[in-house]
Design a protein around this motif. Structure first.
Motif, PDB file in Angstrom:
ATOM      1  N   UNK A 156      22.456  -7.473   4.981  1.00  0.00           N
ATOM      2  CA  UNK A 156      22.284  -8.483   3.942  1.00  0.00           C
ATOM      3  C   UNK A 156      23.260  -8.214   2.785  1.00  0.00           C
ATOM      4  N   UNK A 157      23.318  -6.955   2.347  1.00  0.00           N
ATOM      5  CA  UNK A 157      24.176  -6.615   1.199  1.00  0.00           C
ATOM      6  C   UNK A 157      25.652  -6.826   1.532  1.00  0.00           C
ATOM      7  N   UNK A 158      26.019  -6.545   2.787  1.00  0.00           N
ATOM      8  CA  UNK A 158      27.437  -6.602   3.169  1.00  0.00           C
ATOM      9  C   UNK A 158      27.787  -7.899   3.914  1.00  0.00           C
ATOM     10  N   UNK A 159      26.821  -8.802   3.985  1.00  0.00           N
ATOM     11  CA  UNK A 159      27.074 -10.070   4.641  1.00  0.00           C
ATOM     12  C   UNK A 159      27.672  -9.849   6.044  1.00  0.00           C
ATOM     13  N   UNK A 160      27.125  -8.877   6.741  1.00  0.00           N
ATOM     14  CA  UNK A 160      27.568  -8.515   8.101  1.00  0.00           C
ATOM     15  C   UNK A 160      28.961  -7.879   8.177  1.00  0.00           C
ATOM     16  N   UNK A 161      29.591  -7.658   7.028  1.00  0.00           N
ATOM     17  CA  UNK A 161      30.976  -7.164   7.024  1.00  0.00           C
ATOM     18  C   UNK A 161      31.077  -5.642   7.061  1.00  0.00           C
ATOM     19  N   UNK A 162      32.313  -5.138   7.108  1.00  0.00           N
ATOM     20  CA  UNK A 162      32.531  -3.696   7.192  1.00  0.00           C
ATOM     21  C   UNK A 162      32.498  -3.013   5.827  1.00  0.00           C
ATOM     22  N   UNK A 163      32.465  -1.712   5.865  1.00  0.00           N
ATOM     23  CA  UNK A 163      32.618  -0.905   4.651  1.00  0.00           C
ATOM     24  C   UNK A 163      34.078  -0.941   4.225  1.00  0.00           C
ATOM     25  N   UNK A 164      34.314  -0.869   2.907  1.00  0.00           N
ATOM     26  CA  UNK A 164      35.691  -0.701   2.450  1.00  0.00           C
ATOM     27  C   UNK A 164      36.117   0.747   2.654  1.00  0.00           C
ATOM     28  N   UNK A 165      35.190   1.658   2.430  1.00  0.00           N
ATOM     29  CA  UNK A 165      35.523   3.080   2.579  1.00  0.00           C
ATOM     30  C   UNK A 165      34.313   3.854   3.078  1.00  0.00           C
TER      31      UNK A 165
END
Ligand code: 6PG
Length: 240
Positions: free
Chosen positions: A125-134
């Protein structure tokens, strides 16, 4: 993408370099995507960095644009000396006047699978299904990274972001863990691994070797990283 090694004289200089990069990468992420998502690790190597993030690097970081999570946690309450949440709170968040958003698995939950699923849902939810930047990671004496130990199901799990895994038999502390899976970690835009000390020389050699097996040296999962993966090691751990 390839895995790169950089050697520094000691952990203090690794910390300095890691802090400078973090500030630079965070600014770049905020400029490009208006947020910076970082996973932190436990262990001894990042302690100085967490203190430096709360100290001399604090003003270079846009804390309100940052989402911090944990790459792994031991299944203990936050007040336990082995809790990674406790470590990060003490060294990084407590001294900061402005706290970033923070997500961590519930180490005190009695049902590990449930805690893993809850943490995964919160991150998605927090990352909108996306990856980590780091993803900040360490290297264990047995070749593990995050809480992905030799033979771990987290090496081959393809769909889940988080797994509850048994206590390791290869390194202390003998506590069951919650960990991000290899398949999610390798999606990170960047991975930074901090390695320090003589006992890391052999696992680092195995991690960097041209050939090897993730099942016996799980940190070799870093060879699968989709983004940039950099290992900062000190002279004591550097392969000769
Ligand atoms: C943990 C970690 C773990 C750690 C390595 C290296 O919570 O145990 O996230 O993967 O990074 O064991 O630990 P050191 O920094 O102490 O060498």
């Amino acid at each position: 993408m390839s895995l790169r090694l950089e050697v520094y004289p000691n952990l203090e200089l690794i910390t300095e370099e890691a802090g400078k990069r973090l500030v630079r990468w965070a600014a770049e992420a905020v400029e490009q995507r208006d947020s910076f998502r970082i996973a932190l690790c436990g262990g001894n190597s990042p302690r100085g960095l967490y203190q430096a993030m709360a100290g001399r690097f604090a003003r270079g970081l846009r804390w309100t644009k940052m989402t911090v999570c944990l790459g792994d946690e031991r299944r203990v309450p936050e007040s336990h000396p082995e809790s990674n949440t406790g470590l990060v709170r003490r060294l990084l968040f407590d001294p900061l006047p402005t706290k970033p958003a923070f997500f961590a698995p519930d180490g005190s939950a009695p049902d590990g699978d449930r805690a893993a699923a809850d943490y995964e849902a919160a991150l998605k939810k927090a990352f909108d299904d996306g990856p980590l930047d780091l993803s900040l990671q360490g290297l264990g004496d047995d070749g593990h990274t995050a809480s992905i130990f030799p033979g771990s199901p987290a090496l081959t799990e393809a769909a889940k972001w988080v797994l509850a895994v048994p206590a390791p038999t290869t390194v202390p502390p003998p506590l069951p863990r919650l960990t991000l899976t290899a398949s999610y970690l390798v999606r990170s835009r960047r991975v930074l691994v901090l390695v320090s000390g003589r006992s890391k020389r052999e696992p680092l050699r195995r991690l960097l070797a041209k050939d090897g097996d993730e099942r016996t040296c799980p940190s070799r999962l870093l060879h699968r990283c989709e983004g940039e993966a950099v290992v900062l090691c000190d002279q004591d751990s550097a392969p000769s």
